[in-house]
Each structure stands twice: as C-alpha cells, then as structure tokens.
Design a protein around this motif. Structure first.
Motif, mmCIF file in Angstrom:
data_model
loop_
_atom_site.group_PDB
_atom_site.id
_atom_site.type_symbol
_atom_site.label_atom_id
_atom_site.label_comp_id
_atom_site.label_asym_id
_atom_site.label_seq_id
_atom_site.Cartn_x
_atom_site.Cartn_y
_atom_site.Cartn_z
ATOM 1 N N ASN A 1 40.224 49.369 40.136
ATOM 2 C CA ASN A 1 41.365 48.948 40.954
ATOM 3 C C ASN A 1 41.182 49.351 42.409
ATOM 4 O O ASN A 1 41.453 48.567 43.328
ATOM 5 N N ILE A 2 40.721 50.573 42.635
ATOM 6 C CA ILE A 2 40.510 51.044 44.010
ATOM 7 C C ILE A 2 39.436 50.212 44.703
ATOM 8 O O ILE A 2 39.514 49.946 45.911
ATOM 9 N N TYR A 3 38.454 49.767 43.942
ATOM 10 C CA TYR A 3 37.408 48.927 44.524
ATOM 11 C C TYR A 3 37.923 47.532 44.854
ATOM 12 O O TYR A 3 37.703 47.016 45.954
ATOM 13 N N THR A 4 38.602 46.879 43.912
ATOM 14 C CA THR A 4 39.037 45.497 44.122
ATOM 15 C C THR A 4 40.107 45.378 45.200
ATOM 16 O O THR A 4 40.213 44.334 45.847
ATOM 17 N N THR B 1 32.527 47.034 37.536
ATOM 18 C CA THR B 1 32.751 45.654 37.110
ATOM 19 C C THR B 1 32.034 45.384 35.794
ATOM 20 O O THR B 1 32.612 44.801 34.860
ATOM 21 N N TRP B 2 30.797 45.832 35.706
ATOM 22 C CA TRP B 2 30.055 45.634 34.458
ATOM 23 C C TRP B 2 30.603 46.512 33.342
ATOM 24 O O TRP B 2 30.515 46.150 32.160
ATOM 25 N N ALA B 3 31.193 47.648 33.695
ATOM 26 C CA ALA B 3 31.843 48.484 32.677
ATOM 27 C C ALA B 3 33.020 47.743 32.056
ATOM 28 O O ALA B 3 33.230 47.801 30.837
ATOM 29 N N THR B 4 33.782 47.019 32.882
ATOM 30 C CA THR B 4 34.893 46.224 32.330
ATOM 31 C C THR B 4 34.374 45.103 31.441
ATOM 32 O O THR B 4 34.974 44.798 30.410
ATOM 33 N N GLN C 1 42.476 42.349 39.225
ATOM 34 C CA GLN C 1 41.496 41.312 39.524
ATOM 35 C C GLN C 1 41.629 40.864 40.973
ATOM 36 O O GLN C 1 42.726 40.743 41.505
ATOM 37 N N GLU C 2 40.506 40.586 41.589
ATOM 38 C CA GLU C 2 40.506 40.218 43.006
ATOM 39 C C GLU C 2 41.317 38.946 43.267
ATOM 40 O O GLU C 2 42.013 38.845 44.269
ATOM 41 N N THR C 3 41.234 37.986 42.356
ATOM 42 C CA THR C 3 41.986 36.738 42.541
ATOM 43 C C THR C 3 43.479 36.991 42.527
ATOM 44 O O THR C 3 44.236 36.380 43.292
ATOM 45 N N THR D 1 38.512 41.647 52.579
ATOM 46 C CA THR D 1 39.954 41.519 52.470
ATOM 47 C C THR D 1 40.579 41.474 53.846
ATOM 48 O O THR D 1 40.193 42.231 54.752
ATOM 49 N N ASN D 2 41.525 40.597 54.004
ATOM 50 C CA ASN D 2 42.257 40.475 55.260
ATOM 51 C C ASN D 2 43.375 41.494 55.354
ATOM 52 O O ASN D 2 43.883 41.763 56.434
#
Length: 794
Positions: free
Chosen positions: A638-641, A495-498, A317-319, A655-656
């Motif tokens: 995961n590779i996307y987030t 994301t929608w698949a998850t 998750q991005e958070t 992302t920084n």
C-alpha cells in the motif's frame, strides 16, 4: 388489536412520508432557483441524495429485501439508483423528442419525469408492503465503537485539507502524513480485532476509500488525465450542450451512458457551476463504494477482520488509487455488485436473477471492454462447471477417470444432486443478446472494435516471443527495464508477493478438501470440513480470473489493446479473497516447515537441552496469526502504490497527487508524470481552438494526453486531432496543420512523444525528446498563440 394495527400502518408510512418530503423539498428548491433565489449547497446535497438513494431504496422495498443487512442494502440501493437513472433517463431521452420536446434532459423535463416515476414507485411500495412494517436502522454506537471511528473521520478531513494545501502551496506534508497514518490504522485495527464488532468494518472501509479517492480527485482545478477522461468529458459536454443524448459516431465511447447521459442528468439536478467538478467528485464517491462490495463478497467466506483486509487489498491497487475513468469506475462497481448478487444466498432466486440482469445491463451501457471481459469470465465459469458435471455422478461420488486423467478431476469437489446453479444458460444468452443489441445495433463501433480486437490478437500470436511487443507495464512486471531505485525494487518484490499469495489462494480453493477453508473463532487457521464453505462457481471464477490475467501477459496484443492495470482491477474483485486465503495458506506452510525443521534437529538434541534453546527456537506459547503474514505484505504494498515510499526516498513516482508541475527541472520521469496535470494555460489554448481554428485543419500533438485536453477543455472533435506528431515528422518531415504544445512541454523543453503500435509487432511506447532536437520543425512554423505557457504553431 386495533391499536397495534394502527401503529403498524403508521410505521409503514414512515418511509413513504420521508421520501415524499424529500421529493417536495427538491421541487421547492428547484422552484426557488427558477425565481432567482438560490441557497448554496442545499440544491446539490438534496439532489445528490435524491438521485443516488431514493430510486434504489424504493426498488429494494418493492422487492421486499429488508432482511438484508444495512451494508448490503446500502450498496444495492446505490447500484439500483444509478441503473434506474441511466435506463429511465434513456427512456425519457427517447420518448420526449417524439412529442416535439427536443431537450429531454433539461431540468424541467427530468424533474417532472423523475418525480412522476418516483411517485409511481412510491405507490407500488405502499401497495406491496401494506401488511409489513419497515425495518429500523440501528445507528447507535458504543463508546469503543466511536473511538475506532474517530481516526477514519479524521482521515477524510486530512484528505480534503491536504489536497487543497497541495493545490495552493504545493505542500504535500499532510498527504504524506495521511498515507502513513492509514496503514498504521490498518495494523492497529487488526491487532485489536477482537474488540471490534463486524458492523464497524463497513463504515471504516467507506471512510478510508473516500479518503483515498478524494485525495486524487481533488488534486488541481481540472480533471486528471490518464485513462481517457478528456474523451469522457467531451462526450459529457456534448450531451450537456444539446440536453439530449445521441450517437455521435466518433468512437466506441458513444455506447457509454455512464459518461454522457448519467452525468448530464446529475448536472441538470445539481447545477454545479464548474461541470468538471461533477467528474472530480461524483465518480470518485461512487468508486469508494466498490471496496465495500468486495468486503461483502469476502465476508461470505472469511471472518470480518480478514474480509476487511481483502477490501484494503482492493483499495491498494494503483488503478483504484488513481482512478480517472468514469466509465471504468461504474463498470467495476456494477461488476462487483453482479458478483455479490450472484453468490448471495439470502435473496430469493427470482429476485437474485432480476438484480443480476439489471447489473449486467448496467455493465453493458457503462463500459464495452469490461462487458466483454465479464462475459468471458462467467462463460468460462459456466463451461467448466458443465465439464466437471460430466465426470461426476449425482450421488456425489467422483467418477474414476484413471490415474492418467488429463483433467485431474479427482482434485475437484463433487457436485451433489440438487446443488444450486447460479450461472444458467438463459442468463448467459441474455447477457450476449444485450451486448450484441447495444454494441452492434445501437452503437456499432464497440462491436466492430471487439471483433477487430479478437482478430488482431490472433494475428499477433506470431510475435508472442518478441519482447518489444509487450507494453511498458508488462515489461516492469516481468522485471525488464525496472529502475534500480529503492522504491521500484521494493514495489517489484511486494507486487510479486501479492501474486504469489493470490496463486496460493487459488490452489487452496482447488485442492482443499471440498473447496472449504475456515478460520476458527480463536483465529487459528485450518482447512477441512469448515465453517465457511466456498461456492464451487466462485472457485471456478477465481481460476478464470487467473487465466485471463495470464493471457493478458502472454498474448502481446491484449496488453496493447486493453490496459493490464484495468484488467487487474476488475479481476481483483474476486481475487482479493484469494489473496487472503493465500496468506492463510502461507501461514500454514511456514508453521509446517518450522515444525519439520525443529523435529529434524535430533543430532543437537542433547546440546539444545543443556542450554535450553529448544524453547527459544519454538516457544510453545507463541502462535503466528495469518493476519501478521498478510499485513507484512499488504502494508508495504500500500505504501508503495500510493507513491509515498518513492516520495520520501527522494524519487519521483508516477503520481500527480504528491508532486507539482512547477518542479520539473528537466526530469523526464517527472515530466511524464506531470503530463497528467492540466494547467490553466492549457485550458485557455484549448478554448482558443474552439473559437478560432479552421474546422478542416488537423491539430498535431505529441501525446494522447494533449488530445484529451483539446477534447475535454476545448470540445475539439477527435477527427481533428492527430497525437503522433513526432512519428509523422520523422516519417515525412512535413506537418500540415496546427501544432499544439502544453505548459509542461514549453516550460521544460521536453516532449513525451507517443509512438503507436507498429505492424512489425512493436508495442506502443512513449519516448522523451527535447524540443530543441526538432528545431527545423518549429522554425518552419509561425507561433500564432502563446499565453506564457501553452503555445500553438501553424
């Protein structure tokens, strides 16, 4: 007989002697520091181990919970230690000033107080466990287990080295390579799951999660902005300067001991030269434990390999990957522990309630928003459990509600007589009392904010169909304004698949036979009278998580007042198991659909027989594992987030971690990303305000990240900051006070202007503007400070 008793007594004294030795070593190190003799790193390491583990280990031993597995004892000991620091520290903070000691959180006060408390716990432990022997820790690994652990250890080294290389040379090659290696290792460990014992998974999870969190935390020499870390640093430094926690009457963050009292006690013991690194290292390390708790929760209902993927989903998750809010980190950690304890059958009921209450109280003093969310979640679970019970008799038979029953009660599993009820009314009442007392009597701001939030949510219902009333994250979620880039499209799809997997998992829980789902030892999915029985309250809690998320999307003001990403990270503690169950159900659906499709090809049966295509369409020896279906979703997600997908596509992700503030080139998207990064020039100008500003003047900034810099680095009170520079200027064309521009804004010539939510229902938004478009504003002011980057006008 006598010799065996002596051996048992010696074994009983091993833990007390070890803890006493650690206590004496810490006091000795503190004494040497007072004499001017400092041993690098030793004080920090011993103090961290002492605070993070010793109180929790002693409490667990007093509760006689040694029968739990090592991973379970590990997470509980850390959680109890953090809770002990906050509550005992609060007690010390409140009592010592009564006796005239005005700095109760100084190293002298906390070292004596905590040493006395640990000594008391040690005596109680010896008395309580007089006739029992300590359990041993089996830390011996086979050669194959060591081979599986080499890669995760290497990941940790790569994370640290890659972050430092990025900070020094702006070279992200190691981090990108690492972000591809971790998914590859996840695939590898899933393929060879039959060769991996379950006890390896917790270690792998901890190493991977630490690699993820440190990758983000070690980026740059200052904290990463985003979810209020600048405000949190302000409260921490204010408490540290006074060596005393008190209500500052600034905002709702007054109630969060997690960002004030807790780090102050840690800093008193650790004495880190740059206290910012306490936030950059301590809290990410605590955050890395949460995936292990998710694994332990899922492990009750799934096999080890599937529970491992549930933890990976939580980490994806991005958070979690870009966690920068200390209070949210601790609140999520304690929420996960509370859920784990609630459904843990290996703990005595009395002890379970005691631990559950401790973790509920820890959530309350850690983060007010998460406390409200968690309260409504368990309230929903309790109420629906009571509603279902009304329609079910005590013999275990479902009462006939008729075919037109609106409740659809026949879809629910019967509640049998004598079934354990984990969520009891007394626990709910106690939780509400804790929230009311702490948020209304001790710190009034959070309770008032909560009531205001509920009222504004109902008032905003008339804007429920107004698209502009939803924040940018919700718009992206529903496909509106999504950038037409490869990474964005792939991210949207997966994301929608998850979400589909999670929804399917919840439906599987509800409509499965007696809420059961299991995986046979051969790995073939099946449903029915299963191997692992799902707890009914856990199922209802999963449904509650789905409803809360849907409400955050549907109700406009909810997503404005509380980040949907934060909410999702809390809900995914429970929903990670649903995601895995959804993957298993999807496998069954695909196999069923494939079987029906092949059976209906009767017209071409003779042709297929002649050319032998029947075996090609459905080879009898090939069985699709649900792990394969889950992995083809979770790995790309995961590779996307992590942002690496957009990076290799030449696109700038939010992302920084993988980008440098020196490469702005006027790109608005990258400039928005780099506002999260604090440069040294920003710190110097913020410190100038602390020394030279007129305390009665306002400082106008274009973005709330700039306000975080002023508060965290310059200790400027929030009452002196207005982060609506552009809307105020557009409204009256008259700005009276200071104007503060950061390095990224002056070098790029672009400011990211923040527009707060409007009374007409428009959501808060951030819009890029060129500084040259506001020539009249800056030409009417004098540049009174410049350091080659950041500038101040008045």
């Amino acid at each position: 007989m006598i010799s065996s008793l002596r051996i048992n007594k010696i074994k009983n004294l091993r833990y007390p002697c070890l803890i006493l030795s650690l206590q004496l070593a810490l006091l000795g190190i503190l004494g040497l520091n007072e004499l001017g003799i400092q041993i690098p790193i030793v004080r920090q390491f011993v103090s961290f181990v002492y605070l993070t583990f010793v109180p929790g280990v002693l409490i667990l031993k007093i509760l006689k919970l040694e029968q739990l597995a090592i991973p379970e004892r590990f997470v509980l000991s850390v959680g109890l230690s953090i809770s002990f620091i906050m509550f005992f520290g609060l007690l010390v903070n409140s009592i010592l000033p009564i006796f005239g000691y005005l700095h109760p959180l100084s190293i002298t006060a906390v070292s004596i107080s905590f040493s006395a408390a640990i000594f008391v716990l040690l005596i109680i432990d010896i008395l309580v466990n007089e006739d029992t022997s300590d359990s041993t820790l089996d830390l011996k690994f086979s050669n194959i287990e060591k081979c599986f652990l080499i890669a995760p250890i290497f990941f940790l080294v790569m994370s640290i080295c890659g972050s430092f290389l990025m900070n020094i040379n702006n070279n992200n090659i190691i981090l990108i390579f690492l972000l591809f290696l971790i998914p590859a290792y996840i695939i590898f460990i899933s393929i060879f799951r039959t060769s991996i014992p379950d006890r390896i998974y917790p270690i792998v999870i901890i190493l991977i999660s630490v690699s993820f969190t440190l990758m983000f935390a070690l980026r740059g020499s200052h904290i990463i902005l985003g979810l209020d870390p600048g405000y949190e640093l302000f409260f921490f430094r204010s408490t540290l300067d006074n060596m005393h926690w008190s209500i500052l009457n600034i905002n709702a963050l007054d109630s969060c001991l997690s960002i004030s009292l807790l780090p102050t006690i840690y800093q008193s013991f650790l004495n880190i030269n740059n206290e910012e690194y306490l936030f950059k290292i301590l809290f990410p390390l605590l955050s890395a434990i949460s995936p292990l708790v998710v694994y332990l929760i899922s492990r009750k209902y799934l096999l080890g390999s599937y529970a491992f993927l549930a933890a990976v989903f939580f980490m994806s998750q991005e958070t979690f990957l870009r966690t920068n809010s200390a209070r949210l980190i601790l609140a999520i950690f304690f929420s996960a522990l509370a859920i784990f304890v609630l459904f843990q059958n290996d703990i005595n009921e009395v002890k379970k309630r005691f631990l559950f209450i401790i973790f509920l109280a820890s959530i309350v003093v850690s983060h007010y928003s998460t406390s409200y969310i968690f309260f409504f979640l368990i309230l929903f679970t309790f109420l629906w459990k009571q509603i279902l019970t009304k329609f079910i008799d005590y013999t275990g038979r479902v009462i006939d509600c008729g075919k037109n029953s609106s409740l659809g009660i026949n879809a629910y599993a019967p509640i049998r007589s004598g079934a354990k009820e984990n969520i009891r009314p007394i626990l709910l009442l106690l939780f509400f009392v804790m929230i009311f007392v702490w948020y209304s009597q001790v710190a009034a701001s959070p309770f008032q904010s909560g009531l205001l939030f509920i009222g504004q949510t109902f008032q905003a219902l008339n804007n429920i169909f107004l698209a502009e009333s939803r924040v940018y994250e919700v718009e992206l979620l529903i496909g509106k304004n999504i950038p037409y880039r490869i990474s964005s499209i792939i991210g949207f799809v997966f994301t929608w698949a998850t979400f589909i997997f999670i929804g399917l998992g919840i439906l599987t829980m509800i409509f499965g036979q007696r809420y059961t789902a299991y995986l046979s030892r051969t790995g073939k999915p099946a449903f029915g009278s299963g191997l692992y029985r799902l707890n009914q309250e856990y199922v209802l809690m999963s449904v509650g998580c789905g409803i809360l998320l849907a409400g955050a999307i549907i109700l406009p003001f909810v997503s404005n007042g509380y980040s949907i990403k934060r909410l999702y990270q809390v809900m995914v503690i429970v929903l990670s198991t649903c995601f895995i169950l959804g993957g298993i159900s999807m496998t069954l659906l695909l196999q069923s659909a494939f079987t029906r499709m092949t059976k209906r090809i009767k017209i071409f049966k003779s042709i297929l027989t002649k050319i032998n295509l029947a075996a090609i369409i459905r080879p009898p020896h090939i069985k699709v594992s649900p792990l394969f279906i889950i992995i083809i979703i979770i790995v790309p997600y995961n590779i996307y987030t992590t942002g690496v997908l957009a990076q290799i596509c030449g696109e700038f992700p939010g992302t920084n971690t993988l980008n440098s503030p020196k490469n702005t080139e006027g790109n608005a998207t990258l400039i928005s990303t780099m506002t999260w990064h604090i440069c040294d020039q920003d710190c110097f100008s913020a410190e100038w305000f602390a020394r030279c500003m007129n305390k009665e003047s306002m400082i106008f900034v274009p973005h709330f990240h700039s306000a975080e810099v002023l508060m965290g680095e310059g200790k400027v009170p929030a009452s002196n900051i207005d982060f609506s520079l552009v809307p105020n200027y557009e409204k009256n064309h008259n700005i009276v006070g200071y104007i503060y521009l950061r390095y990224i804004e002056t070098t790029s010539g672009v400011i990211m202007a923040y527009y707060p939510p409007s009374s007409s229902g428009l959501a808060q938004r951030v819009v890029p503007h060129r500084i040259s478009d506001y020539f009249l504003l800056f030409s009417s002011k004098n540049r009174i400070y410049s350091n080659g980057g950041s500038e101040i006008f008045k």
